[in-house]
Design a protein around this motif. Structure first.
Motif, PDB file in Angstrom:
ATOM      1  N   ARG A  20       0.948  -1.029   0.319  1.00 21.54           N
ATOM      2  CA  ARG A  20      -0.059   0.004   0.343  1.00 21.54           C
ATOM      3  C   ARG A  20       0.825   0.857  -0.171  1.00 21.54           C
ATOM      4  NH1 ARG A  20      -2.538  -0.129   5.217  1.00 21.54           N
ATOM      5  NH2 ARG A  20      -1.089  -1.490   5.731  1.00 21.54           N
ATOM      6  N   VAL A  21       0.558   2.522  -0.670  1.00 11.71           N
ATOM      7  CA  VAL A  21       1.063   3.606  -1.227  1.00 11.71           C
ATOM      8  C   VAL A  21       0.161   4.114  -1.048  1.00 11.71           C
ATOM      9  CG1 VAL A  21       2.734   4.606  -2.570  1.00 11.71           C
ATOM     10  CG2 VAL A  21       2.952   2.219  -2.895  1.00 11.71           C
ATOM     11  N   PHE A  22       1.332   5.666  -0.486  1.00  9.94           N
ATOM     12  CA  PHE A  22      -0.121   6.780  -0.856  1.00  9.94           C
ATOM     13  C   PHE A  22       1.376   7.108  -1.414  1.00  9.94           C
ATOM     14  CE2 PHE A  22      -0.748   6.584   3.606  1.00  9.94           C
ATOM     15  CZ  PHE A  22      -2.403   6.558   3.936  1.00  9.94           C
ATOM     16  N   ALA A  23       0.270   7.912  -2.220  1.00  6.44           N
ATOM     17  CA  ALA A  23       0.972   9.016  -3.707  1.00  6.44           C
ATOM     18  C   ALA A  23       0.697  10.489  -3.546  1.00  6.44           C
ATOM     19  CB  ALA A  23       1.139   8.415  -5.132  1.00  6.44           C
ATOM     20  N   GLY A  24       1.420  10.967  -3.331  1.00  5.09           N
ATOM     21  CA  GLY A  24       1.072  12.928  -3.245  1.00  5.09           C
ATOM     22  C   GLY A  24       1.859  13.095  -5.099  1.00  5.09           C
ATOM     23  N   ILE A  52       3.473   2.267   2.484  1.00  2.00           N
ATOM     24  CA  ILE A  52       2.607   2.295   4.172  1.00  2.00           C
ATOM     25  C   ILE A  52       3.838   0.679   4.874  1.00  2.00           C
ATOM     26  CG2 ILE A  52       0.684   1.495   5.489  1.00  2.00           C
ATOM     27  CD1 ILE A  52      -0.344   3.594   3.079  1.00  2.00           C
ATOM     28  N   MET A  53       4.001   1.457   5.409  1.00  2.00           N
ATOM     29  CA  MET A  53       4.743  -0.044   6.368  1.00  2.00           C
ATOM     30  C   MET A  53       4.427  -0.398   7.586  1.00  2.00           C
ATOM     31  SD  MET A  53       8.825   1.072   6.559  1.00  2.00           S
ATOM     32  CE  MET A  53       9.158   1.949   8.839  1.00  2.00           C
ATOM     33  N   LYS A  54       3.393   0.258   7.855  1.00  2.00           N
ATOM     34  CA  LYS A  54       2.587  -0.382   8.680  1.00  2.00           C
ATOM     35  C   LYS A  54       1.015   0.758   9.617  1.00  2.00           C
ATOM     36  CE  LYS A  54       4.366  -0.501  13.637  1.00  2.00           C
ATOM     37  NZ  LYS A  54       3.890  -1.369  14.534  1.00  2.00           N
TER      38      LYS A  54
END
Length: 145
Positions: A64-68, A138-140
């Motif tokens: 899971r990734v947050f992409a700005g 996202i690591m955790k």
């Protein structure tokens, strides 16, 4: 909206599948008035729906990734095109128009890092008007829901 409605919402946020009888007991109502309040909250649009929370890793979306995302231009046509096209990408599970250093913050779910690299290079960065993308893996997640 009163404290009883807020209590109903708090319980439903944690468990949308709770039985009406259990919900009523938790908020101190009898079942009929409780059900009436829930229906009123639904009809008023306060409760927008119910859904299952799926474990992303269980369906092959363990990264899971947050992409700005920052757009190159902010004309109405560019914004509309980006928003239309980004919502077509199944890897994007949420898209937020935000203030600050980015124009949009996306929540992306993919299988692994190579899958994200492919998604980033060939889909996300290729969307109309995209200037830059900053990725945050996202690591955790600390989740008390």
């Amino acid at each position: 909206m009163d404290e009883v409605d807020r209590s109903i919402l708090a319980v439903l946020e944690r468990n949308g599948r709770i039985s009406n009888n259990e919900l009523a007991a938790r908020v101190g109502l009898s079942p009929s008035p409780c059900l009436r309040r829930v229906r009123q909250l639904e009809e008023a649009g306060v409760i927008r729906g119910y859904r299952a929370q799926i474990d992303p890793a269980a369906i092959g979306r363990g990264l899971r990734v947050f992409a700005g995302v920052r757009l190159m231009r902010h004309t109405r046509a560019d914004v509309v095109a980006f928003e239309r096209d980004v919502m077509e990408l199944p890897e994007v599970t949420a898209c937020h128009h935000i203030t600050g250093n980015f124009d949009y913050l996306l929540h992306v779910e993919v299988a692994d890092l190579p899958a994200y690299e492919e998604f980033h290079a060939n889909q996300l960065a290729a969307l109309p008007g995209v200037g830059t993308v900053n990725s945050f893996v996202i690591m955790k997640t600390l989740d008390n829901l």
